[in-house]
Design a protein around this motif. Structure first.
Motif, mmCIF file in Angstrom:
data_model
loop_
_atom_site.group_PDB
_atom_site.id
_atom_site.type_symbol
_atom_site.label_atom_id
_atom_site.label_comp_id
_atom_site.label_asym_id
_atom_site.label_seq_id
_atom_site.Cartn_x
_atom_site.Cartn_y
_atom_site.Cartn_z
ATOM 1 N N GLY A 116 0.815 -1.212 0.000
ATOM 2 C CA GLY A 116 0.000 0.000 0.000
ATOM 3 C C GLY A 116 0.846 1.258 0.000
ATOM 4 N N TRP A 117 1.888 1.282 0.817
ATOM 5 C CA TRP A 117 2.777 2.446 0.853
ATOM 6 C C TRP A 117 3.504 2.625 -0.473
ATOM 7 C CZ3 TRP A 117 3.059 6.592 3.640
ATOM 8 C CH2 TRP A 117 2.496 6.601 4.904
ATOM 9 N N CYS A 118 3.899 1.515 -1.093
ATOM 10 C CA CYS A 118 4.585 1.625 -2.383
ATOM 11 C C CYS A 118 3.689 2.279 -3.420
ATOM 12 C CB CYS A 118 5.041 0.252 -2.872
ATOM 13 S SG CYS A 118 5.897 0.333 -4.466
ATOM 14 N N VAL A 119 2.455 1.821 -3.511
ATOM 15 C CA VAL A 119 1.523 2.394 -4.479
ATOM 16 C C VAL A 119 1.285 3.872 -4.171
ATOM 17 C CG1 VAL A 119 -0.873 2.314 -5.285
ATOM 18 C CG2 VAL A 119 0.427 0.195 -5.038
ATOM 19 N N THR A 120 1.109 4.209 -2.906
ATOM 20 C CA THR A 120 0.840 5.592 -2.516
ATOM 21 C C THR A 120 2.019 6.505 -2.826
ATOM 22 O OG1 THR A 120 -0.628 4.821 -0.761
ATOM 23 C CG2 THR A 120 0.213 7.076 -0.572
ATOM 24 N N VAL A 121 3.200 6.112 -2.396
ATOM 25 C CA VAL A 121 4.383 6.954 -2.610
ATOM 26 C C VAL A 121 4.712 7.058 -4.092
ATOM 27 C CG1 VAL A 121 6.858 7.167 -2.142
ATOM 28 C CG2 VAL A 121 5.297 6.519 -0.311
ATOM 29 N N THR A 122 4.617 5.950 -4.815
ATOM 30 C CA THR A 122 4.905 5.977 -6.250
ATOM 31 C C THR A 122 3.920 6.885 -6.975
ATOM 32 O OG1 THR A 122 5.813 3.743 -6.157
ATOM 33 C CG2 THR A 122 5.152 4.546 -8.315
ATOM 34 N N VAL A 167 12.017 4.035 -5.327
ATOM 35 C CA VAL A 167 10.985 3.723 -4.326
ATOM 36 C C VAL A 167 10.421 2.329 -4.569
ATOM 37 C CG1 VAL A 167 8.636 4.340 -3.576
ATOM 38 C CG2 VAL A 167 10.385 6.113 -3.814
ATOM 39 N N ILE A 168 10.132 2.028 -5.824
ATOM 40 C CA ILE A 168 9.576 0.715 -6.169
ATOM 41 C C ILE A 168 10.568 -0.389 -5.821
ATOM 42 C CG2 ILE A 168 8.845 -0.751 -8.097
ATOM 43 C CD1 ILE A 168 7.763 1.910 -9.391
ATOM 44 N N ALA A 169 11.833 -0.197 -6.179
ATOM 45 C CA ALA A 169 12.854 -1.216 -5.888
ATOM 46 C C ALA A 169 13.026 -1.420 -4.381
ATOM 47 C CB ALA A 169 14.178 -0.822 -6.527
ATOM 48 N N ALA A 170 13.049 -0.326 -3.630
ATOM 49 C CA ALA A 170 13.230 -0.435 -2.180
ATOM 50 C C ALA A 170 12.061 -1.163 -1.527
ATOM 51 C CB ALA A 170 13.390 0.957 -1.572
ATOM 52 N N PHE A 171 10.847 -0.805 -1.899
ATOM 53 C CA PHE A 171 9.685 -1.476 -1.325
ATOM 54 C C PHE A 171 9.601 -2.932 -1.780
ATOM 55 C CE2 PHE A 171 7.825 2.816 -0.458
ATOM 56 C CZ PHE A 171 7.546 2.621 0.885
ATOM 57 N N LEU A 230 4.087 -9.162 -9.805
ATOM 58 C CA LEU A 230 2.910 -8.539 -10.419
ATOM 59 C C LEU A 230 2.727 -7.089 -9.963
ATOM 60 C CD1 LEU A 230 0.372 -11.504 -10.371
ATOM 61 C CD2 LEU A 230 1.593 -10.557 -12.332
ATOM 62 N N LEU A 231 2.754 -6.853 -8.661
ATOM 63 C CA LEU A 231 2.515 -5.492 -8.171
ATOM 64 C C LEU A 231 3.658 -4.549 -8.525
ATOM 65 C CD1 LEU A 231 0.664 -3.616 -6.338
ATOM 66 C CD2 LEU A 231 2.524 -3.914 -4.725
ATOM 67 N N TYR A 232 4.875 -4.956 -8.198
ATOM 68 C CA TYR A 232 6.004 -4.051 -8.408
ATOM 69 C C TYR A 232 6.376 -3.956 -9.883
ATOM 70 C CZ TYR A 232 6.069 -4.269 -3.403
ATOM 71 O OH TYR A 232 5.699 -4.201 -2.090
ATOM 72 N N GLY A 233 6.136 -5.020 -10.638
ATOM 73 C CA GLY A 233 6.345 -4.949 -12.088
ATOM 74 C C GLY A 233 5.364 -3.986 -12.738
ATOM 75 N N ALA A 234 4.107 -4.055 -12.313
ATOM 76 C CA ALA A 234 3.105 -3.119 -12.843
ATOM 77 C C ALA A 234 3.435 -1.684 -12.446
ATOM 78 C CB ALA A 234 1.709 -3.499 -12.345
ATOM 79 N N SER A 235 3.913 -1.499 -11.232
ATOM 80 C CA SER A 235 4.298 -0.152 -10.788
ATOM 81 C C SER A 235 5.474 0.367 -11.607
ATOM 82 C CB SER A 235 4.678 -0.167 -9.306
ATOM 83 O OG SER A 235 3.577 -0.518 -8.514
ATOM 84 N N LEU A 236 6.428 -0.509 -11.880
ATOM 85 C CA LEU A 236 7.582 -0.109 -12.695
ATOM 86 C C LEU A 236 7.153 0.218 -14.122
ATOM 87 C CD1 LEU A 236 10.574 0.328 -12.421
ATOM 88 C CD2 LEU A 236 10.932 -2.050 -13.046
ATOM 89 N N LEU A 237 6.241 -0.561 -14.673
ATOM 90 C CA LEU A 237 5.726 -0.260 -16.018
ATOM 91 C C LEU A 237 5.002 1.081 -16.042
ATOM 92 C CD1 LEU A 237 4.428 -3.723 -17.269
ATOM 93 C CD2 LEU A 237 6.407 -2.437 -18.099
ATOM 94 N N ALA A 238 4.237 1.366 -14.997
ATOM 95 C CA ALA A 238 3.555 2.660 -14.911
ATOM 96 C C ALA A 238 4.575 3.795 -14.847
ATOM 97 C CB ALA A 238 2.640 2.708 -13.695
ATOM 98 N N ALA A 239 5.636 3.611 -14.071
ATOM 99 C CA ALA A 239 6.679 4.634 -13.970
ATOM 100 C C ALA A 239 7.365 4.839 -15.314
ATOM 101 C CB ALA A 239 7.695 4.249 -12.901
ATOM 102 N N LEU A 240 7.622 3.756 -16.022
ATOM 103 C CA LEU A 240 8.243 3.877 -17.342
ATOM 104 C C LEU A 240 7.298 4.563 -18.333
ATOM 105 C CD1 LEU A 240 10.050 0.427 -17.602
ATOM 106 C CD2 LEU A 240 11.082 2.678 -17.204
#
Length: 129
Positions: free
Chosen positions: A26-32, A54-58, A110-120
């Motif tokens: 939850g914090w990763c999604v919020t901070v990202t 942030v994504i990598a650390a979380f 799944l979660l962090y990969g999707a977050s990384l794709l969103a960041a890219l």
């Protein structure tokens, strides 16, 4: 000292670790989202790098929690089989390979990969402006 109470103690640890893992997600999604939102409104591409960090650390923290959870599940199974002294909560030391295995699990990928794709995607948008 009942075996059932010992198993409940181990299960409580597993439950707390699972709760912490959910909190980390939850914090990763919020901070990202906050960092990427800031990057888009100020057209600052460096925000994508910060979001990636942030994504990598979380993701690493979540992987560590998952590795711990797996170790406690192993302890639980050993306690059921009777191979653990009563009332012990001692697990084997978590190795880097355990964290790496957890890092490759679907719950993390799944979660962090999707977050990384969103960041890219945001990075591509910012660079195209």
């Amino acid at each position: 000292m009942s075996t059932e109470a010992h198993l409940q103690m181990i299960q409580a640890v597993v439950s707390r670790l699972a709760t912490q893992s959910t909190t980390v997600k939850g914090w990763c999604v919020t901070v990202t989202a906050a960092v990427l939102g800031f990057g888009v409104t100020t057209t600052t591409p460096v925000a994508v790098l910060i979001a990636g960090y942030v994504i990598a650390a979380f993701a690493m923290l979540d992987s560590y929690y998952l590795a711990l959870e797996r170790a406690y599940r192993t302890l639980y199974n050993r306690a059921v089989a009777g191979g653990v002294p009563p009332w012990t909560l001692t697990i084997e030391r978590i190795a880097l390979r355990d964290v790496a295995a957890a890092f490759r699990s679907p719950a993390v990928v799944l979660l962090y990969g999707a977050s990384l794709l969103a960041a890219l995607g945001v990075g591509g948008f910012l660079l195209s402006r």
